[in-house]
Design a protein around this motif. Structure first.
Motif, PDB file in Angstrom:
ATOM      1  N   LEU A  31     -16.393 -12.204  18.445  1.00 17.18           N
ATOM      2  CA  LEU A  31     -15.084 -11.717  18.027  1.00 17.18           C
ATOM      3  C   LEU A  31     -14.059 -12.556  18.785  1.00 17.18           C
ATOM      4  O   LEU A  31     -14.021 -12.544  20.021  1.00 17.18           O
ATOM      5  N   CYS A  32     -13.269 -13.320  18.053  1.00 18.31           N
ATOM      6  CA  CYS A  32     -12.288 -14.222  18.650  1.00 18.31           C
ATOM      7  C   CYS A  32     -10.896 -13.746  18.249  1.00 18.31           C
ATOM      8  O   CYS A  32     -10.661 -13.410  17.086  1.00 18.31           O
ATOM      9  N   GLY A  33      -9.981 -13.722  19.201  1.00 18.61           N
ATOM     10  CA  GLY A  33      -8.660 -13.217  18.858  1.00 18.61           C
ATOM     11  C   GLY A  33      -7.561 -13.701  19.775  1.00 18.61           C
ATOM     12  O   GLY A  33      -7.789 -14.476  20.713  1.00 18.61           O
ATOM     13  N   LYS A  34      -6.354 -13.243  19.472  1.00 20.25           N
ATOM     14  CA  LYS A  34      -5.164 -13.662  20.199  1.00 20.25           C
ATOM     15  C   LYS A  34      -4.239 -12.472  20.419  1.00 20.25           C
ATOM     16  O   LYS A  34      -4.135 -11.584  19.557  1.00 20.25           O
ATOM     17  N   TYR A  35      -3.578 -12.478  21.562  1.00 22.66           N
ATOM     18  CA  TYR A  35      -2.478 -11.559  21.829  1.00 22.66           C
ATOM     19  C   TYR A  35      -1.186 -12.360  21.783  1.00 22.66           C
ATOM     20  O   TYR A  35      -1.100 -13.446  22.376  1.00 22.66           O
ATOM     21  N   PRO A  76      -6.799  -2.808  16.271  1.00 17.69           N
ATOM     22  CA  PRO A  76      -5.776  -3.338  17.187  1.00 17.69           C
ATOM     23  C   PRO A  76      -5.580  -2.474  18.432  1.00 17.69           C
ATOM     24  O   PRO A  76      -5.273  -3.000  19.506  1.00 17.69           O
ATOM     25  N   SER A  77      -5.777  -1.177  18.305  1.00 18.64           N
ATOM     26  CA  SER A  77      -5.658  -0.310  19.477  1.00 18.64           C
ATOM     27  C   SER A  77      -6.761  -0.613  20.484  1.00 18.64           C
ATOM     28  O   SER A  77      -6.530  -0.647  21.700  1.00 18.64           O
ATOM     29  N   LEU A  78      -7.969  -0.838  19.986  1.00 18.41           N
ATOM     30  CA  LEU A  78      -9.074  -1.187  20.876  1.00 18.41           C
ATOM     31  C   LEU A  78      -8.849  -2.557  21.518  1.00 18.41           C
ATOM     32  O   LEU A  78      -9.216  -2.772  22.678  1.00 18.41           O
ATOM     33  N   LEU A  79      -8.247  -3.468  20.784  1.00 21.63           N
ATOM     34  CA  LEU A  79      -7.947  -4.781  21.357  1.00 21.63           C
ATOM     35  C   LEU A  79      -6.905  -4.669  22.462  1.00 21.63           C
ATOM     36  O   LEU A  79      -6.966  -5.390  23.464  1.00 21.63           O
ATOM     37  N   ASP A  80      -5.934  -3.773  22.295  1.00 24.56           N
ATOM     38  CA  ASP A  80      -4.971  -3.523  23.368  1.00 24.56           C
ATOM     39  C   ASP A  80      -5.673  -2.970  24.607  1.00 24.56           C
ATOM     40  O   ASP A  80      -5.390  -3.372  25.739  1.00 24.56           O
ATOM     41  N   LEU A  81      -6.598  -2.027  24.398  1.00 24.77           N
ATOM     42  CA  LEU A  81      -7.380  -1.494  25.516  1.00 24.77           C
ATOM     43  C   LEU A  81      -8.192  -2.596  26.190  1.00 24.77           C
ATOM     44  O   LEU A  81      -8.309  -2.632  27.414  1.00 24.77           O
ATOM     45  N   LEU A  82      -8.741  -3.487  25.378  1.00 24.05           N
ATOM     46  CA  LEU A  82      -9.539  -4.582  25.923  1.00 24.05           C
ATOM     47  C   LEU A  82      -8.710  -5.417  26.900  1.00 24.05           C
ATOM     48  O   LEU A  82      -9.187  -5.789  27.983  1.00 24.05           O
ATOM     49  N   GLY A 113       0.404 -17.542  23.808  1.00 31.67           N
ATOM     50  CA  GLY A 113      -0.008 -16.157  23.985  1.00 31.67           C
ATOM     51  C   GLY A 113      -1.245 -16.144  24.855  1.00 31.67           C
ATOM     52  O   GLY A 113      -1.385 -16.951  25.765  1.00 31.67           O
ATOM     53  N   ALA A 114      -2.149 -15.234  24.571  1.00 29.75           N
ATOM     54  CA  ALA A 114      -3.415 -15.171  25.299  1.00 29.75           C
ATOM     55  C   ALA A 114      -4.542 -15.077  24.283  1.00 29.75           C
ATOM     56  O   ALA A 114      -4.417 -14.398  23.261  1.00 29.75           O
ATOM     57  N   GLY A 115      -5.634 -15.774  24.555  1.00 31.34           N
ATOM     58  CA  GLY A 115      -6.786 -15.711  23.674  1.00 31.34           C
ATOM     59  C   GLY A 115      -7.918 -14.921  24.320  1.00 31.34           C
ATOM     60  O   GLY A 115      -7.948 -14.741  25.538  1.00 31.34           O
TER      61      GLY A 115
END
Length: 298
Positions: free
Chosen positions: A106-110, A163-169, A36-38
């Motif tokens: 803040l660490c995450g994944k798509y 999650p909506s803000l992460l999509d915008l990011l 995915g993408a980090g």
């Protein structure tokens, strides 16, 4: 739909996930390669990102954002040396600290389906680093500020807002990269008015009975001019790109919905399920039905 929206929508699956990391003193953690993408947002302090594949270490400061669009493995640490001390991110615990400054990320994944990656997404570099600079990319800065507020306050509705803000990011990161990119063809593609007009027409109505003449008229140029500019920039002739995009849409519908094959065929611009199946098998090496079964069991 525009090309950037479609390029992201075609590969994105599920919802993004994120974790908040607070550390201080001496620390070092490794994030394994991911299908995915980090991404990382530095909320406070500073640290280093060291790519696994020998890339140059990147220093990250407060407000910086970094995207790893191909899920490359990497290390986050207080310093770029001695990455052998890194512990897996999943096992990371906040160190006791030795008086050093606190770092908060803040660490995450798509989650992404890489089987039909749009060439715009494919040409992103392994690491997209966007430093926090005053006046640069205000929408990205606003998204980072909103993310920090949602994390701090956990107000009602945060489970949807985050999650909506992460999509915008993700969208803002891709936009920012395109505005600053010094290499890659797609920033040039989307800055060319003729090619952009043709792509917008194809993406707005992929099921329309497009021909080279009709597409050239929509772009306001001759057929020869469209073919020359489109092929030179995109790397495919207009109708070849359309075929690829229609089959990508069909694959996405097969993956994400239970729509009958006749519906998928019609939405993708094919006159019958048989016509779609023939083109799909030629492109994917399997029938649409088998493809749907395979992706559902993964």
């Amino acid at each position: 739909m525009d090309v950037v929206s479609d390029a992201i929508s075609a590969v994105r699956t599920g919802r993004p996930s994120s974790n908040r990391l607070r550390v201080s003193g001496s620390w070092c953690t490794r994030l394994a390669p991911y299908e995915g993408a980090g991404f990382h947002v530095v909320l406070a302090g500073s640290c280093w990102l060291v790519p696994d594949k020998g890339g140059e270490p990147v220093t990250l400061g407060a407000g910086d954002v970094v995207l790893l669009p191909h899920g490359a493995g990497h290390v986050l640490a207080d310093s770029p040396g001695d990455t052998g001390r890194a512990v897996p991110f999943e096992e990371m615990r906040r160190p006791a600290g030795d008086g050093g400054p606190e770092v908060e990320l803040l660490c995450g994944k798509y989650r992404l389906d890489r089987s039909r990656t749009h060439p715009l997404m494919a040409e992103l570099p392994d690491v997209v680093h966007l430093p926090n600079r005053v006046g640069r990319h205000p929408e990205l800065r606003s998204a980072v500020d909103l993310l920090a507020q949602e994390l701090d306050e956990r107000r009602p509705g945060a489970c949807l807002a985050l999650p909506s803000l992460l999509d915008l990011l993700l969208i803002y990161l891709v936009r920012a990269w395109m505005s600053e990119a010094e290499t890659g063809s797609w920033p040039s593609v989307l800055n060319d008015p003729v090619t952009t007009a043709a792509l917008r027409a194809l993406h707005s109505d992929p099921a329309a009975p497009w021909t080279n003449d009709r597409l050239a008229a929509a772009a306001g140029v001759s057929r020869a001019t469209l073919a020359r500019r489109f092929t030179a920039l995109v790397g495919r002739a207009p109708m070849a790109y359309l075929t690829w995009w229609r089959l990508t849409l069909a694959a996405t519908r097969l993956r994400d919905t239970d729509a009958p094959l006749a519906t998928v065929a019609r939405e993708a611009g094919y006159g019958s399920p048989y016509a779609l199946s023939h083109a799909f098998s030629r492109e994917f090496g399997m029938t649409p039905g088998r493809y749907r079964g395979d992706v559902r069991t993964q």
